[in-house]
Motif scaffolding. Sequence first.
Motif, mmCIF file in Angstrom:
data_model
loop_
_atom_site.group_PDB
_atom_site.id
_atom_site.type_symbol
_atom_site.label_atom_id
_atom_site.label_comp_id
_atom_site.label_asym_id
_atom_site.label_seq_id
_atom_site.Cartn_x
_atom_site.Cartn_y
_atom_site.Cartn_z
ATOM 1 N N ALA A 99 0.818 -1.214 0.000
ATOM 2 C CA ALA A 99 0.000 0.000 0.000
ATOM 3 C C ALA A 99 0.849 1.260 0.000
ATOM 4 O O ALA A 99 0.440 2.297 -0.537
ATOM 5 C CB ALA A 99 -0.943 -0.005 1.205
ATOM 6 N N LEU A 100 2.032 1.179 0.584
ATOM 7 C CA LEU A 100 2.914 2.335 0.702
ATOM 8 C C LEU A 100 4.353 1.857 0.636
ATOM 9 O O LEU A 100 4.705 0.859 1.266
ATOM 10 C CB LEU A 100 2.647 3.045 2.030
ATOM 11 N N ARG A 101 5.166 2.558 -0.142
ATOM 12 C CA ARG A 101 6.564 2.136 -0.306
ATOM 13 C C ARG A 101 7.476 3.352 -0.162
ATOM 14 O O ARG A 101 7.257 4.376 -0.812
ATOM 15 C CB ARG A 101 6.740 1.486 -1.686
ATOM 16 N N LYS A 102 8.499 3.215 0.686
ATOM 17 C CA LYS A 102 9.472 4.299 0.825
ATOM 18 C C LYS A 102 10.367 4.343 -0.413
ATOM 19 O O LYS A 102 10.710 3.299 -0.978
ATOM 20 C CB LYS A 102 10.320 4.086 2.081
ATOM 21 N N VAL A 103 10.761 5.567 -0.804
ATOM 22 C CA VAL A 103 11.610 5.723 -1.984
ATOM 23 C C VAL A 103 12.810 6.593 -1.642
ATOM 24 O O VAL A 103 12.772 7.417 -0.719
ATOM 25 C CB VAL A 103 10.833 6.331 -3.175
ATOM 26 N N ASP A 104 13.877 6.395 -2.401
ATOM 27 C CA ASP A 104 15.129 7.112 -2.221
ATOM 28 C C ASP A 104 15.250 8.159 -3.325
ATOM 29 O O ASP A 104 15.240 7.822 -4.515
ATOM 30 C CB ASP A 104 16.299 6.122 -2.290
ATOM 31 N N THR A 105 15.330 9.429 -2.945
ATOM 32 C CA THR A 105 15.395 10.504 -3.946
ATOM 33 C C THR A 105 16.812 11.054 -4.113
ATOM 34 O O THR A 105 17.001 12.143 -4.642
ATOM 35 C CB THR A 105 14.432 11.639 -3.566
ATOM 36 N N THR A 106 17.811 10.287 -3.681
ATOM 37 C CA THR A 106 19.201 10.731 -3.811
ATOM 38 C C THR A 106 19.585 10.943 -5.273
ATOM 39 O O THR A 106 20.210 11.943 -5.642
ATOM 40 C CB THR A 106 20.164 9.707 -3.176
ATOM 41 N N HIS A 107 19.223 9.992 -6.135
ATOM 42 C CA HIS A 107 19.586 10.060 -7.548
ATOM 43 C C HIS A 107 18.370 10.136 -8.476
ATOM 44 O O HIS A 107 18.521 10.444 -9.656
ATOM 45 C CB HIS A 107 20.431 8.844 -7.939
ATOM 46 N N VAL A 108 17.193 9.845 -7.927
ATOM 47 C CA VAL A 108 15.963 9.847 -8.732
ATOM 48 C C VAL A 108 14.983 10.846 -8.132
ATOM 49 O O VAL A 108 14.586 10.700 -6.974
ATOM 50 C CB VAL A 108 15.327 8.441 -8.771
ATOM 51 N N PRO A 109 14.587 11.896 -8.872
ATOM 52 C CA PRO A 109 13.621 12.867 -8.344
ATOM 53 C C PRO A 109 12.311 12.180 -7.928
ATOM 54 O O PRO A 109 11.891 11.198 -8.547
ATOM 55 C CB PRO A 109 13.389 13.819 -9.522
ATOM 56 N N LEU A 110 11.671 12.709 -6.890
ATOM 57 C CA LEU A 110 10.461 12.099 -6.344
ATOM 58 C C LEU A 110 9.389 11.875 -7.412
ATOM 59 O O LEU A 110 8.764 10.817 -7.459
ATOM 60 C CB LEU A 110 9.908 12.978 -5.220
ATOM 61 N N SER A 111 9.196 12.852 -8.292
ATOM 62 C CA SER A 111 8.130 12.750 -9.294
ATOM 63 C C SER A 111 8.334 11.585 -10.259
ATOM 64 O O SER A 111 7.374 11.029 -10.788
ATOM 65 C CB SER A 111 8.015 14.053 -10.091
ATOM 66 N N HIS A 112 9.601 11.182 -10.477
ATOM 67 C CA HIS A 112 9.874 10.097 -11.434
ATOM 68 C C HIS A 112 9.353 8.745 -10.939
ATOM 69 O O HIS A 112 9.235 7.806 -11.733
ATOM 70 C CB HIS A 112 11.369 9.999 -11.724
ATOM 71 N N TYR A 113 9.055 8.650 -9.641
ATOM 72 C CA TYR A 113 8.495 7.396 -9.127
ATOM 73 C C TYR A 113 7.033 7.203 -9.555
ATOM 74 O O TYR A 113 6.458 6.147 -9.299
ATOM 75 C CB TYR A 113 8.634 7.337 -7.604
#
Length: 338
Positions: A111-125
């Motif tokens: 239902a919810l997944r944490k993401v790493d925005t170090t190299h990938v901008p948040l919107s690209h997820y």
Amino acid sequence: MTLNHQIVLDNRPQGEATVANFKLIETPIAALQDGQVLVKHHFMSLDPYMRGRMNESKSYAVPQPLGQVMLGGTVGEVVDSQHPKFKVGDQVVGMGGWQEYSVVDANVLGALRKVDTTHVPLSHYLGAVGMPGVTAWYGLCKIIAPKAGETVTVSAASGAVGSAYGALAKARGCRVVGIAGGKDKCDYVVNELGFDACIDYKEHKDYLSLSKALREACPNGIDGHFENVGGMVLDAVMLRTNAFARIAVCGMIAGYDGAPLPMANPALILINRMKIEGFIVSEHMEIWPEALQELGTLVGTGKLRPRESVAQGLAAAPEAFLGLLKGKNFGKQLVKLI
């Protein structure tokens, strides 16, 4: 008490969808219960499949219930949590829908997944490293399964799915030819995404003319095709397919308003011993980790440079969505909420 602004489906379209099908409402956010997480959305995703859900007719997804928040992908940050695995400030991706906040039961798997925005901008997820990117990966790798040197094509080539497909196919040594609407989109597909060629379907009045252009761009024929559009585009591609060609069907945006999409030359399926397979990426969750890892690497290393169209504010979502259905977007269509 915090107020949440939401867009619900107010009534079903009669033919073409309009802004009047949607309604903007305001509701209070209740206190969280154990296991729940409150997410403030930064971006929400607009996708063609949403048009099919607006109808009550049978489709691969259940109809969007009237009076309820439009379903869709979101990225944002945790602003309150009653779950031990999520803390305030975590950046997450989920299916929060067309609203500013969502209350998520974080005990529900996926239902919810944490993401790493170090190299990938948040919107690209929500695009290249999200559902559209995984859609491209599955269609290419599991259905078309190209060999190096083969020619593959994709419709809606400048969009979120098409752009990811191109990068993935080039990484496998394919000749990649896109089909898109307009010179600007075709220039982007070739110059920034690295496709070998791109055909502007708007320059062609019928599938025979489009097919002639495909013959010039694909001198060795077409071995694999990824379909997002249907109609004239699919008819044109089928005339250029080689024996044992594979076609992955993900979308039929040309027919989302309910009009039939007859196939001009279905005998080609037999003549070329073609494999045509439709798929829904949410039914193949087992491949998501592998796909997301490759897609994240492509974005992080600059080998995939996805483009985004961003509408500002929740109230802009209906107009942006209707524009998406008509090809007015350039790249992944998003709504920015903060």
